[in-house]
Motif scaffolding. Structure first.
Motif, PDB file in Angstrom:
ATOM      1  N   SER A  12       0.830  -1.200   0.000  1.00 24.90           N
ATOM      2  CA  SER A  12       0.000   0.000   0.000  1.00 24.90           C
ATOM      3  C   SER A  12       0.869   1.256   0.000  1.00 24.90           C
ATOM      4  N   ASP A  13       1.910   1.259   0.811  1.00 24.54           N
ATOM      5  CA  ASP A  13       2.837   2.392   0.851  1.00 24.54           C
ATOM      6  C   ASP A  13       3.547   2.565  -0.482  1.00 24.54           C
ATOM      7  N   GLN A  14       3.923   1.444  -1.098  1.00 28.08           N
ATOM      8  CA  GLN A  14       4.591   1.488  -2.398  1.00 28.08           C
ATOM      9  C   GLN A  14       3.661   2.092  -3.451  1.00 28.08           C
ATOM     10  N   ILE A  15       2.393   1.708  -3.423  1.00 19.28           N
ATOM     11  CA  ILE A  15       1.418   2.235  -4.386  1.00 19.28           C
ATOM     12  C   ILE A  15       1.254   3.741  -4.191  1.00 19.28           C
ATOM     13  N   ALA A  16       1.157   4.193  -2.951  1.00 21.11           N
ATOM     14  CA  ALA A  16       1.037   5.628  -2.675  1.00 21.11           C
ATOM     15  C   ALA A  16       2.243   6.381  -3.224  1.00 21.11           C
ATOM     16  N   GLU A  17       3.427   5.813  -3.048  1.00 17.70           N
ATOM     17  CA  GLU A  17       4.655   6.435  -3.557  1.00 17.70           C
ATOM     18  C   GLU A  17       4.638   6.496  -5.091  1.00 17.70           C
ATOM     19  N   ILE A  18       4.162   5.440  -5.727  1.00 17.05           N
ATOM     20  CA  ILE A  18       4.075   5.411  -7.196  1.00 17.05           C
ATOM     21  C   ILE A  18       3.111   6.476  -7.690  1.00 17.05           C
ATOM     22  N   LEU A  19       1.960   6.584  -7.029  1.00 14.35           N
ATOM     23  CA  LEU A  19       0.974   7.592  -7.421  1.00 14.35           C
ATOM     24  C   LEU A  19       1.554   8.998  -7.285  1.00 14.35           C
ATOM     25  N   GLU A  63       4.949   9.894  -7.183  1.00  7.96           N
ATOM     26  CA  GLU A  63       6.124  10.156  -8.014  1.00  7.96           C
ATOM     27  C   GLU A  63       5.889   9.908  -9.504  1.00  7.96           C
ATOM     28  N   SER A  64       5.369   8.736  -9.837  1.00  4.15           N
ATOM     29  CA  SER A  64       5.274   8.344 -11.243  1.00  4.15           C
ATOM     30  C   SER A  64       4.079   8.963 -11.963  1.00  4.15           C
ATOM     31  N   LEU A  65       2.960   9.066 -11.266  1.00  5.80           N
ATOM     32  CA  LEU A  65       1.772   9.621 -11.913  1.00  5.80           C
ATOM     33  C   LEU A  65       1.584  11.099 -11.615  1.00  5.80           C
ATOM     34  N   GLY A  66       2.451  11.648 -10.787  1.00  8.54           N
ATOM     35  CA  GLY A  66       2.462  13.090 -10.559  1.00  8.54           C
ATOM     36  C   GLY A  66       1.284  13.631  -9.763  1.00  8.54           C
ATOM     37  N   LEU A  67       0.668  12.805  -8.947  1.00 14.49           N
ATOM     38  CA  LEU A  67      -0.427  13.300  -8.114  1.00 14.49           C
ATOM     39  C   LEU A  67       0.138  14.085  -6.946  1.00 14.49           C
ATOM     40  N   ASP A  68      -0.616  15.075  -6.481  1.00 16.88           N
ATOM     41  CA  ASP A  68      -0.160  15.792  -5.296  1.00 16.88           C
ATOM     42  C   ASP A  68      -0.503  14.984  -4.053  1.00 16.88           C
ATOM     43  N   ALA A  69       0.192  15.274  -2.979  1.00 13.99           N
ATOM     44  CA  ALA A  69       0.069  14.482  -1.754  1.00 13.99           C
ATOM     45  C   ALA A  69      -1.360  14.452  -1.226  1.00 13.99           C
ATOM     46  N   ARG A 104      -4.104  14.394  -2.927  1.00  8.05           N
ATOM     47  CA  ARG A 104      -4.968  13.555  -3.773  1.00  8.05           C
ATOM     48  C   ARG A 104      -4.611  12.069  -3.692  1.00  8.05           C
ATOM     49  N   VAL A 105      -3.381  11.756  -3.318  1.00 13.83           N
ATOM     50  CA  VAL A 105      -2.904  10.372  -3.323  1.00 13.83           C
ATOM     51  C   VAL A 105      -3.786   9.463  -2.465  1.00 13.83           C
ATOM     52  N   ASP A 106      -4.068   9.880  -1.237  1.00 16.59           N
ATOM     53  CA  ASP A 106      -4.868   9.033  -0.337  1.00 16.59           C
ATOM     54  C   ASP A 106      -6.248   8.758  -0.908  1.00 16.59           C
ATOM     55  N   ASP A 107      -6.875   9.788  -1.482  1.00 13.69           N
ATOM     56  CA  ASP A 107      -8.214   9.626  -2.061  1.00 13.69           C
ATOM     57  C   ASP A 107      -8.187   8.675  -3.255  1.00 13.69           C
ATOM     58  N   VAL A 108      -7.211   8.863  -4.145  1.00 10.82           N
ATOM     59  CA  VAL A 108      -7.095   8.008  -5.333  1.00 10.82           C
ATOM     60  C   VAL A 108      -6.800   6.566  -4.921  1.00 10.82           C
ATOM     61  N   LEU A 109      -5.925   6.383  -3.947  1.00 15.44           N
ATOM     62  CA  LEU A 109      -5.599   5.032  -3.480  1.00 15.44           C
ATOM     63  C   LEU A 109      -6.828   4.367  -2.860  1.00 15.44           C
ATOM     64  N   GLU A 110      -7.573   5.099  -2.057  1.00 17.76           N
ATOM     65  CA  GLU A 110      -8.780   4.533  -1.440  1.00 17.76           C
ATOM     66  C   GLU A 110      -9.800   4.116  -2.504  1.00 17.76           C
ATOM     67  N   GLN A 111     -10.007   4.978  -3.502  1.00 20.06           N
ATOM     68  CA  GLN A 111     -10.924   4.634  -4.594  1.00 20.06           C
ATOM     69  C   GLN A 111     -10.418   3.420  -5.371  1.00 20.06           C
TER      70      GLN A 111
END
Length: 147
Positions: A45-52, A54-60, A62-69
């Motif tokens: 889960s932490d790795q996915i948040a980091e990917i979102l 760094e790699s997909l350029g989401l701001d911090a 938005r990351v939690d919301d996108v990961l939860e969805q």
């Protein structure tokens, strides 16, 4: 369940698929990759948040919301196709970053298994990422792993 079977055998058209934000769909694919081995660990889960981030350029924020969805969608998913159709809307470079992210997730718990590799190959083909770019993404992901 019976309604689903009736609809399947009645010949009625499949219900229209809902619109999913391509970044949320990418998050769902990353979660699916983490679930391939049957365990969804905090490390993944932490790795996915980091990917979102760094790699997909989401701001911090938005990351939690996108990961939860993405986690919710992956939980309900019947396959990768329902997400790849949305991720395909992203430019090729971002789709390749998703593949690299899939490799990072698969290696997050130490080593990728053959089922995770098969899943990533399948997703790469659905995203129209050729074998050369997929292999390059894998090498980049491997180089980012701690020694």
């Amino acid at each position: 369940m019976l309604d689903g079977l009736k609809r399947l055998f009645s010949g009625r058209p499949k219900p229209v698929t809902r619109h999913v934000d391509p970044q949320v769909a990418a998050a769902a694919l990353l979660v699916q990759a983490a679930l391939v081995d049957g365990v969804y660990a905090n490390l993944e889960s932490d790795q996915i948040a980091e990917i979102l981030l760094e790699s997909l350029g989401l701001d911090a924020d938005r990351v939690d919301d996108v990961l939860e969805q993405g986690e919710e969608l992956a939980e309900e998913a019947t396959g990768a196709h329902e997400f790849t159709q949305h991720v395909k809307k992203l430019p090729l470079l971002e789709r390749v970053r998703v593949i690299e992210g899939l490799y990072l997730v698969s290696m997050a718990d130490g080593a990728a298994c053959k089922f995770e590799e098969a899943f990533i190959r399948h997703v790469a083909s659905l995203l129209h990422v050729d074998d050369i770019r997929r292999a390059q993404a894998r090498r980049r992901a491997e180089s980012r792993q701690p020694q």
